[in-house]
Design a protein around this motif. Structure first.
Motif, mmCIF file in Angstrom:
data_model
loop_
_atom_site.group_PDB
_atom_site.id
_atom_site.type_symbol
_atom_site.label_atom_id
_atom_site.label_comp_id
_atom_site.label_asym_id
_atom_site.label_seq_id
_atom_site.Cartn_x
_atom_site.Cartn_y
_atom_site.Cartn_z
ATOM 1 N N PHE A 247 -28.234 5.716 -41.543
ATOM 2 C CA PHE A 247 -29.210 4.576 -41.374
ATOM 3 C C PHE A 247 -29.148 4.181 -40.050
ATOM 4 O O PHE A 247 -29.284 3.015 -39.690
ATOM 5 N N ASP A 248 -28.961 5.104 -39.048
ATOM 6 C CA ASP A 248 -29.099 4.754 -37.746
ATOM 7 C C ASP A 248 -28.349 3.789 -37.094
ATOM 8 O O ASP A 248 -28.648 3.046 -36.170
ATOM 9 N N LYS A 249 -27.178 3.611 -37.878
ATOM 10 C CA LYS A 249 -25.942 2.634 -37.363
ATOM 11 C C LYS A 249 -24.992 3.261 -36.386
ATOM 12 O O LYS A 249 -24.381 2.559 -35.725
ATOM 13 N N VAL A 250 -25.149 4.512 -36.409
ATOM 14 C CA VAL A 250 -24.014 5.346 -35.671
ATOM 15 C C VAL A 250 -25.100 6.369 -34.956
ATOM 16 O O VAL A 250 -25.746 6.921 -35.411
ATOM 17 N N ASP A 251 -24.905 6.339 -33.472
ATOM 18 C CA ASP A 251 -25.773 7.123 -32.648
ATOM 19 C C ASP A 251 -25.282 8.419 -32.324
ATOM 20 O O ASP A 251 -25.978 9.480 -32.286
ATOM 21 N N ILE A 252 -23.942 8.381 -32.092
ATOM 22 C CA ILE A 252 -23.191 9.926 -31.858
ATOM 23 C C ILE A 252 -21.834 9.676 -32.596
ATOM 24 O O ILE A 252 -21.117 8.757 -32.573
ATOM 25 N N ALA A 253 -21.177 10.699 -32.857
ATOM 26 C CA ALA A 253 -19.896 10.680 -33.445
ATOM 27 C C ALA A 253 -19.134 11.648 -33.399
ATOM 28 O O ALA A 253 -19.508 12.879 -33.292
ATOM 29 N N TRP A 254 -17.767 11.603 -33.510
ATOM 30 C CA TRP A 254 -16.786 12.803 -33.531
ATOM 31 C C TRP A 254 -16.578 12.992 -35.026
ATOM 32 O O TRP A 254 -16.039 12.179 -35.813
ATOM 33 N N LEU B 243 -24.891 2.024 -27.267
ATOM 34 C CA LEU B 243 -24.687 3.251 -28.152
ATOM 35 C C LEU B 243 -23.445 3.069 -29.028
ATOM 36 O O LEU B 243 -22.257 2.575 -28.676
ATOM 37 N N ASN B 244 -23.754 3.308 -30.191
ATOM 38 C CA ASN B 244 -22.592 3.233 -31.187
ATOM 39 C C ASN B 244 -21.833 4.467 -31.183
ATOM 40 O O ASN B 244 -22.760 5.585 -32.020
ATOM 41 N N PHE B 245 -20.637 4.457 -31.249
ATOM 42 C CA PHE B 245 -19.948 5.915 -31.257
ATOM 43 C C PHE B 245 -19.191 5.910 -32.566
ATOM 44 O O PHE B 245 -18.103 5.047 -32.625
ATOM 45 N N GLY B 246 -19.292 6.627 -33.543
ATOM 46 C CA GLY B 246 -18.621 6.806 -34.760
ATOM 47 C C GLY B 246 -17.408 7.793 -34.578
ATOM 48 O O GLY B 246 -17.416 8.791 -34.025
ATOM 49 N N GLU C 158 -23.907 -0.237 -22.911
ATOM 50 C CA GLU C 158 -22.464 -0.453 -23.787
ATOM 51 C C GLU C 158 -22.476 0.664 -24.781
ATOM 52 O O GLU C 158 -23.318 0.935 -25.523
ATOM 53 N N VAL C 159 -21.198 1.094 -24.782
ATOM 54 C CA VAL C 159 -20.839 1.961 -25.871
ATOM 55 C C VAL C 159 -19.794 1.284 -26.906
ATOM 56 O O VAL C 159 -18.561 0.838 -26.405
ATOM 57 N N ARG C 160 -20.033 1.127 -28.153
ATOM 58 C CA ARG C 160 -19.238 0.530 -28.937
ATOM 59 C C ARG C 160 -18.423 1.560 -30.103
ATOM 60 O O ARG C 160 -19.370 2.379 -30.599
ATOM 61 N N GLY C 161 -17.631 1.495 -30.327
ATOM 62 C CA GLY C 161 -16.525 2.352 -31.264
ATOM 63 C C GLY C 161 -16.952 1.851 -32.647
ATOM 64 O O GLY C 161 -16.814 0.761 -32.913
ATOM 65 N N PHE C 162 -17.355 2.803 -33.557
ATOM 66 C CA PHE C 162 -17.469 2.538 -35.064
ATOM 67 C C PHE C 162 -16.397 3.276 -35.785
ATOM 68 O O PHE C 162 -16.355 4.502 -35.678
ATOM 69 N N PHE C 163 -15.528 2.587 -36.352
ATOM 70 C CA PHE C 163 -14.181 3.026 -37.064
ATOM 71 C C PHE C 163 -14.411 2.761 -38.634
ATOM 72 O O PHE C 163 -14.400 1.368 -38.956
ATOM 73 N N ALA C 164 -14.710 3.481 -39.376
ATOM 74 C CA ALA C 164 -14.731 3.525 -40.787
ATOM 75 C C ALA C 164 -13.637 3.807 -41.478
ATOM 76 O O ALA C 164 -12.704 4.697 -40.927
ATOM 77 N N PRO C 165 -13.295 3.354 -42.709
ATOM 78 C CA PRO C 165 -12.108 3.831 -43.240
ATOM 79 C C PRO C 165 -11.997 5.109 -44.017
ATOM 80 O O PRO C 165 -10.995 5.687 -44.206
ATOM 81 N N ASP C 166 -13.309 5.845 -44.047
ATOM 82 C CA ASP C 166 -13.292 7.286 -44.524
ATOM 83 C C ASP C 166 -14.691 7.883 -43.812
ATOM 84 O O ASP C 166 -15.269 7.404 -43.127
ATOM 85 N N TYR C 167 -14.532 9.059 -43.954
ATOM 86 C CA TYR C 167 -15.369 10.062 -43.301
ATOM 87 C C TYR C 167 -16.973 9.758 -43.680
ATOM 88 O O TYR C 167 -17.779 9.663 -42.982
ATOM 89 N N ALA C 168 -17.043 9.425 -45.031
ATOM 90 C CA ALA C 168 -18.222 8.946 -45.452
ATOM 91 C C ALA C 168 -19.061 7.913 -44.985
ATOM 92 O O ALA C 168 -20.373 7.857 -44.919
ATOM 93 N N GLY C 169 -18.045 6.753 -44.479
ATOM 94 C CA GLY C 169 -18.664 5.892 -43.911
ATOM 95 C C GLY C 169 -19.305 6.050 -42.595
ATOM 96 O O GLY C 169 -20.320 5.371 -42.270
ATOM 97 N N ILE C 170 -18.821 7.124 -41.719
ATOM 98 C CA ILE C 170 -19.378 7.442 -40.464
ATOM 99 C C ILE C 170 -20.759 8.019 -40.822
ATOM 100 O O ILE C 170 -21.821 7.992 -40.063
ATOM 101 N N ILE C 171 -20.709 9.141 -41.901
ATOM 102 C CA ILE C 171 -21.914 10.029 -42.348
ATOM 103 C C ILE C 171 -23.103 8.972 -42.566
ATOM 104 O O ILE C 171 -23.989 9.060 -42.362
ATOM 105 N N GLN C 172 -22.659 7.985 -43.649
ATOM 106 C CA GLN C 172 -23.732 7.052 -43.761
ATOM 107 C C GLN C 172 -24.056 6.112 -42.892
ATOM 108 O O GLN C 172 -25.425 5.890 -43.089
ATOM 109 N N ALA C 173 -23.455 5.845 -41.876
ATOM 110 C CA ALA C 173 -23.871 4.933 -40.853
ATOM 111 C C ALA C 173 -24.854 5.809 -40.019
ATOM 112 O O ALA C 173 -25.769 4.933 -39.604
ATOM 113 N N MET C 174 -24.546 6.976 -39.663
ATOM 114 C CA MET C 174 -25.585 7.756 -39.030
ATOM 115 C C MET C 174 -26.924 7.969 -39.850
ATOM 116 O O MET C 174 -28.042 7.819 -39.135
#
Length: 336
Positions: free
Chosen positions: A79-86, A30-33, A61-77
């Motif tokens: 394209f199914d690269k982030v599964d759940i996000a704060w 699970l990738n957590f943004g 496995e739960v992996r943290g996904f840390f992007a340099p800006d908000y748009a990076g998390i949105i785009q990752a979700m």
């Protein structure tokens, strides 16, 4: 205004179990943004214990996904690269509208407050800057630290209450405008690198823990109406088995008196989560439309007819949101 909205909202869990048709196999990872409210090193320090605990309890496995800006998390979700996000509410709205996201839970502040507040800050030595009016009157001589464009408290809320309502465009009004994270903006003000910036009460509390000497250099000159607490968003196309496991974990986490769980939440400045849904975004959508409405009314490029048509469309959308709020309020009263 936000208190009224929150009081009328029923935040129901966005969980659908036993959906018809074949479901994808349950995820093994699970990738957590995590949105970039401050430096990745600081965020990892408080988030990794939670992600490790989540991994152990979900047996995946739960992996943290840390992007340099908000748009990076949105785009990752998207394209199914982030599964759940704060997310914050504004970025969650973007994720729901553009990245196939769905709200299913909401954070709760450690002190139990129903939300947080946007701030405008200056250095404590700025004796001539004590109000928003002071800032706007001197804007042509000031450097402004604005928030990430997908930030609720750093961008959307001050964009409406401070600028749109006063018919001001920050990029045109200030000598220079920069867009950065909450922490970066606060540090820039504390170090006298920018004159004024947006911030929020949650990030202020974090700064008082991580850099208390910098927090002491800040002066708050404006505080917004209440903003709903941050949502957690998952991909709607996640396997239902995974959704159920994640939801059950979130709704039970910190509720049994487990000292480790409570400490991990406390380090994140949270109490146990509560269920939520996309309806949490209604006040944010209204705020975005109010901002658009103010911009259209003050835009000389539109003819009277064009303004009338555009404003009528916004009013129709706002009426639809009002009806939804009324329905939620009625349902809540009936359930009580």
């Amino acid at each position: 205004m936000f208190k009224q909205w929150i009081g009328r909202m029923t935040l129901a869990a966005a969980v659908t179990v036993g959906a018809a048709g074949l479901q994808a196999e349950e995820l093994k990872t699970l990738n957590f943004g995590i949105i970039s409210t401050e430096s990745s090193s600081n965020l990892k320090g408080v988030w990794e214990p939670f992600l490790e605990d989540m991994s152990a309890k979900l047996d995946m496995e739960v992996r943290g996904f840390f992007a340099p800006d908000y748009a990076g998390i949105i785009q990752a979700m998207r394209f199914d690269k982030v599964d759940i996000a704060w997310y914050g509410n504004k970025s969650a709205m973007e994720a729901v509208d553009r990245a196939g996201g769905e709200i299913m839970a909401q954070t709760v502040a450690a002190d139990g407050s129903p939300g947080y507040w946007s701030l405008m800050i200056v250095h404590k030595d700025s004796t001539h800057l004590n109000t928003v009016e002071d800032v706007l009157a001197n804007a042509k001589d000031l450097t402004f630290g604005n928030g990430d464009p997908n930030s609720t408290s750093g961008f959307l809320v001050p964009s409406y209450y401070i600028f749109a309502k006063n018919g001001v465009s920050p990029k045109e009004a200030f000598k220079r405008t920069l867009n950065s994270s909450h922490e970066t903006n606060a540090m820039a003000v504390a170090n006298k690198q920018v004159d004024v910036a947006t911030f929020n009460t949650e990030s202020m509390a974090r700064l008082q823990l991580t850099f208390p000497e910098k927090a002491d250099n800040l002066k708050v000159i404006w505080k917004s109406p209440l903003i709903p607490s941050d949502p957690l968003v998952w991909r709607k196309n996640l396997p239902e088995q995974t959704k159920q496991k994640v939801y059950d974990f979130l709704m039970s986490y910190g509720t049994t008196g487990d000292e480790q769980e409570l400490k991990i939440l406390a380090d994140l400045q949270w109490a146990p989560f509560r269920a939520s849904s996309n309806d949490q975004l209604i006040p944010i959508r209204q705020l975005e439309m109010f901002k658009q409405k103010a911009a259209i009314e003050n835009d000389s490029r539109y003819s009277a007819q064009e303004k009338t048509e555009k404003l009528a469309d916004i009013e129709a959308q706002l009426a639809g949101l009002d009806r939804r709020l009324a329905a939620l309020g009625a349902a809540r009263e009936e359930s009580n």
